[in-house]
Design a protein around this motif. Structure first.
Motif, PDB file in Angstrom:
ATOM      1  N   CYS A 321       0.827  -1.206   0.000  1.00 53.21           N
ATOM      2  CA  CYS A 321       0.000   0.000   0.000  1.00 53.21           C
ATOM      3  C   CYS A 321       0.857   1.250   0.000  1.00 53.21           C
ATOM      4  N   SER A 322       0.233   2.339  -0.407  1.00 56.93           N
ATOM      5  CA  SER A 322       0.921   3.626  -0.470  1.00 56.93           C
ATOM      6  C   SER A 322       1.270   4.102   0.934  1.00 56.93           C
ATOM      7  N   ASP A 323       2.409   4.750   1.033  1.00 57.17           N
ATOM      8  CA  ASP A 323       2.936   5.220   2.311  1.00 57.17           C
ATOM      9  C   ASP A 323       2.329   6.579   2.644  1.00 57.17           C
ATOM     10  N   ARG A 325      -0.982   8.863   4.984  1.00 57.33           N
ATOM     11  CA  ARG A 325      -1.834   8.951   6.165  1.00 57.33           C
ATOM     12  C   ARG A 325      -2.968   7.940   6.066  1.00 57.33           C
ATOM     13  N   ASN A 327      -3.202   4.737   5.824  1.00 61.88           N
ATOM     14  CA  ASN A 327      -2.562   3.440   5.579  1.00 61.88           C
ATOM     15  C   ASN A 327      -1.513   3.155   6.644  1.00 61.88           C
ATOM     16  N   LYS A 328      -0.770   4.197   7.031  1.00 60.19           N
ATOM     17  CA  LYS A 328       0.292   4.020   8.031  1.00 60.19           C
ATOM     18  C   LYS A 328      -0.270   3.747   9.420  1.00 60.19           C
ATOM     19  N   LYS A 332       2.410  -1.657   9.381  1.00 60.13           N
ATOM     20  CA  LYS A 332       3.806  -1.439   9.761  1.00 60.13           C
ATOM     21  C   LYS A 332       4.674  -2.183   8.759  1.00 60.13           C
ATOM     22  N   HIS A 333       5.533  -1.424   8.082  1.00 60.58           N
ATOM     23  CA  HIS A 333       6.322  -1.982   6.985  1.00 60.58           C
ATOM     24  C   HIS A 333       7.151  -3.178   7.441  1.00 60.58           C
ATOM     25  N   LEU A 339       4.931  -0.900   2.653  1.00 63.40           N
ATOM     26  CA  LEU A 339       4.594   0.469   2.288  1.00 63.40           C
ATOM     27  C   LEU A 339       5.538   0.957   1.198  1.00 63.40           C
ATOM     28  N   CYS A 340       5.007   1.723   0.240  1.00 65.32           N
ATOM     29  CA  CYS A 340       5.872   2.272  -0.800  1.00 65.32           C
ATOM     30  C   CYS A 340       5.240   3.525  -1.384  1.00 65.32           C
ATOM     31  N   SER A 341       5.984   4.205  -2.234  1.00 62.22           N
ATOM     32  CA  SER A 341       5.504   5.447  -2.829  1.00 62.22           C
ATOM     33  C   SER A 341       4.560   5.201  -4.002  1.00 62.22           C
ATOM     34  N   THR A 347       6.892  -0.308  -6.994  1.00 60.62           N
ATOM     35  CA  THR A 347       5.709  -1.162  -6.878  1.00 60.62           C
ATOM     36  C   THR A 347       5.929  -2.491  -7.586  1.00 60.62           C
TER      37      THR A 347
END
Length: 400
Positions: A321-323, A325, A327-328, A332-333, A339-341, A347
């Motif tokens: 998922c996108s890094d 607000r 999602n975080k 926890k990565h 998590l990624c951009s 991706t």
């Protein structure tokens, strides 16, 4: 002896799906507190993510429970001045019922309702609640969002009795910068852990019903087909994997409806991967689809606290998922997801990593299922019940 008049509560949102998908629990709480409940929204909007059939079924169900339904000509588009003008007149008429409690959702709806409710707050003590399902101003948001939405929310927070936030970033900013009488945090709308953890349909049978093979590697996204949900980023990433040995077995499923459907289809066709992208439309069997897939991808650009991501985690899916607000708050990565951009190369690399490592998929899926337990709907229900009671002075007997 005269008949005791019930207190009146209004739950109001821009579109019906906001009430159906995210407010059923609130309605139950208010009914159990003894309120007579009215639901108001646009029940005939093309902008709604739910099908019209589902909306009709929801209306029928609510009316069977004695709940009043009021249609308001809201629009989700900020530039639709004509419909906003109609909505103002309709809301003004509706509020003459002098509700004791008003709970509004969606930014445009909340602006109109809170402005028009000022008179009733002062004269009759009406309590005005607003749940912000993710402020449009956030870390990394476009400047125009800050210039438009932030001043409006700052001003309107002064006529809000209870501002409900659903992620940590919004809560901290609201406490520091806004002026609601009270600001609270709840962990989203919650997720029915039991529903998504239970295997209702065998995965192999569900795959077969979707025309998929037993050994296909299935990626899944759930969400409205629009620019914010960013499904195009995943399609572009998949195109970078065409030469990988496993690509022949890779299928990307997207559940949802929206205006970007044709653009997504054309993108997949242009990149030569249309046979690997399946747009399934609006689905009633999301839980079963989750249980038959291998990897969940949630590429949104903006979120409050995403229900779809919580549901996938409850189903034990490893997630990319996108890094951002929201999602975080959930992931926890390296422990409960990745998590990624959502840039193409990164991706694609994470999809390759999970597609080729079944042990990693199982570990992250188990971590996701464990992490999401604190967002169980029963906990959210208790929190919202307490918020209503503490801010209205009314008691409630809520069956857990």
């Amino acid at each position: 002896m005269g008949t005791k008049i019930k207190k009146q509560a209004l739950c109001i949102a821009t579109v019906a799906s906001m009430l159906d998908n995210f407010n059923r629990s609130n309605v139950d709480i208010l009914l159990n507190m003894g309120y007579e409940v009215t639901l108001a929204a646009n029940f005939h909007s093309r902008e709604d993510i739910n099908s019209q059939e589902k909306i009709y079924a929801f209306v029928k169900e609510m009316r069977a429970e004695g709940i009043h339904i009021v249609h308001i000509e809201f629009s989700r588009s900020i530039i639709n001045a004509c419909m906003h003008a109609k909505a103002v007149l309709q809301v003004k008429k509706l509020l003459k019922r002098q509700f004791d409690l008003i709970h509004c959702h969606s930014p445009i709806c909340a602006v109109i309702v809170r402005l028009l409710a000022c008179t009733y707050r002062k004269k009759y003590g009406t309590k005005v609640f607003y749940t912000a399902h993710g402020f449009h101003f956030y870390k990394g948001a476009p400047l125009k969002n800050w210039l438009l939405y932030y001043p409006a929310e700052m001003a309107l927070s002064r006529v809000t009795d209870v501002l409900v936030t659903i992620n940590r970033e919004d809560y901290k900013r609201a406490v520091r910068k806004l002026h609601a009488k009270k600001t609270v945090y709840i962990p989203g709308i919650g997720v029915d852990i039991e529903k998504f953890a239970a295997m209702k349909t065998k995965a192999e049978e569900k795959r077969r019903s979707l025309g998929l093979k037993k050994d296909d590697i299935l990626l899944l996204s759930i969400g409205e087909l629009n620019g914010n949900k960013n499904h195009a980023a995943v399609i572009r990433a998949l195109a970078l994997l065409k030469e990988e040995p496993f690509f022949a077995r890779l299928q990307y499923l997207i559940c949802g409806k929206g205006t970007a459907r044709q653009a997504l289809e054309m993108l997949a066709q242009r990149l030569g991967i249309s046979g690997h992208v399946r747009l399934l439309g609006f689905r009633e069997d999301v839980a079963d689809i989750c249980r038959c897939t291998d990897i969940f991808v949630h590429p949104s650009k903006r979120e409050g606290l995403p229900a779809a991501l919580m549901e996938a985690m409850a189903a034990g899916l490893p997630v990319i998922c996108s890094d951002i607000r929201g999602n975080k708050d959930l992931v926890k990565h390296g422990e409960s997801g990745l998590l990624c951009s959502m840039e193409e190369d990164g991706t694609a690399s994470l999809i390759r990593k999970l597609a080729c490592d079944e042990k990693l998929r199982k570990r992250l899926g188990a971590g996701a299922a464990w992490a999401v337990r604190r967002f169980d709907i029963s906990k959210v229900r208790r929190s919202m019940c307490s918020i209503y009671r503490e801010n209205t002075g009314m008691g409630a007997d809520i069956a857990e």
